[in-house]
Scaffold this motif. Structure first.
Motif, short mmCIF file in Angstrom:
data_model
loop_
_atom_site.label_atom_id
_atom_site.label_comp_id
_atom_site.label_asym_id
_atom_site.label_seq_id
_atom_site.Cartn_x
_atom_site.Cartn_y
_atom_site.Cartn_z
N ILE A 64 66.96 5.36 -3.81
CA ILE A 64 65.80 6.02 -3.22
C ILE A 64 64.86 4.95 -2.66
CG2 ILE A 64 63.72 7.35 -3.78
CD1 ILE A 64 65.47 8.81 -5.90
N ASP A 65 64.30 5.21 -1.48
CA ASP A 65 63.36 4.29 -0.84
C ASP A 65 61.97 4.53 -1.44
OD1 ASP A 65 61.54 3.00 0.86
OD2 ASP A 65 62.81 3.30 2.62
N ASP A 66 61.55 3.67 -2.35
CA ASP A 66 60.28 3.86 -3.05
C ASP A 66 59.10 3.93 -2.08
OD1 ASP A 66 62.18 3.14 -4.99
OD2 ASP A 66 60.64 2.30 -6.29
N ALA A 67 59.08 3.06 -1.10
CA ALA A 67 57.95 3.01 -0.17
C ALA A 67 57.87 4.27 0.67
CB ALA A 67 58.07 1.78 0.72
N ALA A 68 59.02 4.76 1.15
CA ALA A 68 59.03 5.96 1.99
C ALA A 68 58.59 7.18 1.19
CB ALA A 68 60.42 6.18 2.57
N VAL A 69 59.08 7.31 -0.04
CA VAL A 69 58.69 8.44 -0.88
C VAL A 69 57.21 8.39 -1.22
CG1 VAL A 69 59.00 9.50 -3.16
CG2 VAL A 69 60.99 8.78 -1.83
N THR A 70 56.72 7.20 -1.59
CA THR A 70 55.30 7.06 -1.94
C THR A 70 54.41 7.42 -0.76
OG1 THR A 70 55.78 5.34 -3.58
CG2 THR A 70 53.55 5.44 -2.72
N ALA A 71 54.76 6.99 0.44
CA ALA A 71 53.96 7.29 1.62
C ALA A 71 53.91 8.79 1.89
CB ALA A 71 54.53 6.55 2.83
N LEU A 72 55.03 9.48 1.69
CA LEU A 72 55.09 10.91 1.93
C LEU A 72 54.28 11.67 0.88
CD1 LEU A 72 56.53 12.71 4.05
CD2 LEU A 72 58.32 13.09 2.34
N VAL A 73 54.43 11.28 -0.38
CA VAL A 73 53.76 11.98 -1.47
C VAL A 73 52.25 11.77 -1.42
CG1 VAL A 73 53.53 12.12 -3.99
CG2 VAL A 73 55.79 11.94 -2.94
N GLU A 74 51.81 10.60 -1.02
CA GLU A 74 50.38 10.31 -0.97
C GLU A 74 49.64 11.27 -0.05
OE1 GLU A 74 48.60 8.56 -2.76
OE2 GLU A 74 49.55 6.69 -3.40
N GLN A 75 50.30 11.81 0.96
CA GLN A 75 49.66 12.71 1.92
C GLN A 75 49.55 14.14 1.39
OE1 GLN A 75 51.77 12.53 5.67
NE2 GLN A 75 52.13 10.33 5.46
N ALA A 76 50.23 14.47 0.31
CA ALA A 76 50.35 15.86 -0.13
C ALA A 76 49.14 16.33 -0.92
CB ALA A 76 51.62 16.03 -0.96
N ASP A 77 48.79 17.60 -0.73
CA ASP A 77 47.77 18.26 -1.55
C ASP A 77 48.40 18.93 -2.76
OD1 ASP A 77 45.34 17.89 0.16
OD2 ASP A 77 46.60 18.98 1.59
N LEU A 78 49.67 19.32 -2.65
CA LEU A 78 50.36 20.03 -3.73
C LEU A 78 51.85 19.77 -3.63
CD1 LEU A 78 50.12 22.17 -6.07
CD2 LEU A 78 50.65 23.90 -4.32
N ILE A 79 52.49 19.60 -4.79
CA ILE A 79 53.94 19.50 -4.86
C ILE A 79 54.47 20.73 -5.58
CG2 ILE A 79 55.90 18.14 -5.69
CD1 ILE A 79 54.10 15.68 -5.58
N VAL A 80 55.50 21.34 -4.99
CA VAL A 80 56.07 22.57 -5.54
C VAL A 80 57.56 22.35 -5.80
CG1 VAL A 80 56.69 24.97 -5.01
CG2 VAL A 80 54.42 24.10 -4.40
N ALA A 81 58.02 22.82 -6.95
CA ALA A 81 59.44 22.82 -7.27
C ALA A 81 59.77 24.14 -7.96
CB ALA A 81 59.82 21.64 -8.16
N HIS A 82 61.01 24.58 -7.82
CA HIS A 82 61.44 25.80 -8.49
C HIS A 82 61.99 25.39 -9.85
CE1 HIS A 82 61.96 30.06 -8.10
NE2 HIS A 82 63.19 30.00 -8.58
N ASN A 83 61.15 25.52 -10.87
CA ASN A 83 61.34 24.98 -12.21
C ASN A 83 60.82 23.54 -12.25
OD1 ASN A 83 61.92 24.65 -14.89
ND2 ASN A 83 64.11 24.33 -14.58
N ALA A 84 59.54 23.42 -11.98
CA ALA A 84 58.88 22.10 -11.95
C ALA A 84 58.93 21.41 -13.30
CB ALA A 84 57.43 22.25 -11.50
#
Length: 383
Positions: A194-214
């Motif tokens: 997994i590309d740590d930098a790419a994931v971190t950049a994407l997640v930093e922009q989020a207001d909410l994270i949703v998963a089905h069975n978080a």
């Protein structure tokens, strides 16, 4: 708590539905970016008398041979066997017949359009595939995320969808049972990361994270990348009362089929696309699932432990949906709001404790903590 108790905790709501279970499927190839494609219908006969639909459609005289069994409005087969319009025409005709349901293959959407400068919040829809259930000992083998803006007024996704998907080598063999479920084998993940930098950049922009069975996904991704612990989360399995919405199951495949779609489940990216489209659909009150989850992220969840509950009340507690914590020797339940907490305390006083002096233990979890493996704020409350 053991995994069974943990999964019960994250899957329980009073009056809720059973937790989804994964099923085996054939292996698939290495993930690639998905682009929209033409959807082909899947015809599902629901009447034994009409189970031979294809034969009826393909045989020119079938209707005259057995008119009681043949839908009268089926289109005639085209002269060219390659005419692409015929499956859709047949699907539309069958959809009008009371003994048939028509499911179409879910088509991933790369851009929802409609972005015109309105107020939005960015939501990430996330799914993982892993080597097992225990986030302390098992590893992620696939991570997928869809990042999309949601119109605050309508609850609909708008604009382009940013997609991230990657395999990751877990550093150990993938168990055969996991290979059967996901179709992912050791050769597909070898040397992948997994590309740590790419994931971190994407997640930093989020207001909410949703998963089905978080409650399953969040501990895994937090153990892998610290950025996930700093974000608000909600669960599309637990945060929506699907039974109250009229659904017979909260399993994602079932929810998609109710809305007319089928797809190849248990690969991370297509599961994310299916979840996003389910959550973009209106619920009973006209709001979308995305609206419901964005609003619910501001609520505090509680784990209520009924300390010192009398032994003779065990059947009532079990029927109510409480779970037994053998290690702590206490009955407990999960509640999604202050209103549900107050109602539950009233029920406990009337039905369990009676005239006895009683206190319950509460573990309060806001969106920064809920569905993670981290403990919330613990207090006690007198009944």
């Amino acid at each position: 708590m053991n995994k069974t108790d943990q999964m019960s905790f994250f899957g329980f709501e009073p009056g809720g539905v059973d937790k989804p279970k994964k099923a085996g499927r054939p292996r698939l190839a290495k993930p690639v970016a998905v682009s929209p494609a033409a959807a082909l219908p899947m015809v599902v006969p629901v009447s034994p008398a009409l189970a031979n639909a294809h034969a009826l459609a393909d045989t020119p005289t079938a209707s005259s041979q057995n008119p009681a069994q043949a839908p009268s409005n089926l289109p005639s087969p085209p002269e060219s066997p390659h005419a692409s319009a015929y499956p859709e025409a047949m699907a539309q005709a069958l959809a009008q017949h009371p003994d048939f349901r028509v499911l179409r293959r879910l088509v991933p959407c790369a851009d929802y359009g409609g972005l015109q400068g309105q107020a939005t919040q960015r939501v990430i829809v996330l799914d993982t595939e892993t080597t097992g259930l225990d986030s302390k000992n098992e590893k992620i083998i696939e991570l997928a995320m869809l990042s999309v803006q949601v119109d605050v007024a309508t609850g609909l996704p708008v604009g382009p969808v940013a997609i991230y998907e990657s395999f990751e080598d877990p550093g150990k063999p993938i168990p055969p049972a996991i290979q059967d479920i996901t179709g992912i084998d050791d050769t597909m993940v070898q040397g992948q990361r997994i590309d740590d930098a790419a994931v971190t950049a994407l997640v930093e922009q989020a207001d909410l994270i949703v998963a089905h069975n978080a409650g399953f996904d969040r501990p895994f991704v937090e153990a892998r990348l610290p950025v996930f612990a700093r974000k608000a989360w909600n669960c599309s399995f637990m945060g929506i009362d699907w039974k109250k919405e009229g659904s017979g199951s909260a399993k994602l495949e079932f929810l998609a089929s109710e809305r007319g779609w089928f797809y190849d489940a248990h690969r991370a990216q297509v599961d994310c696309h299916a979840l996003l489209q389910v959550l973009a659909s209106p619920l009973g009150d006209g709001l979308t699932g995305l609206s419901r989850l964005l609003a619910g992220a501001g609520q505090t969840r509680y784990k209520l432990r009924a300390m010192g509950a009398p032994f003779e009340a065990k059947d009532k507690l079990k029927a109510r949906g409480y779970r037994w914590d053998g290690e702590g020797r206490v009955w407990w339940c999960s509640l999604g709001s202050d209103e549900l907490l107050d109602a539950e305390c009233t029920w406990l006083r009337a039905e369990v404790y009676g005239q006895r002096s009683a206190r319950v233990q509460l573990e309060a979890m806001d969106s920064q903590v809920q569905f993670s493996s981290r403990a919330g704020r613990i207090t006690e409350r007198a009944l």
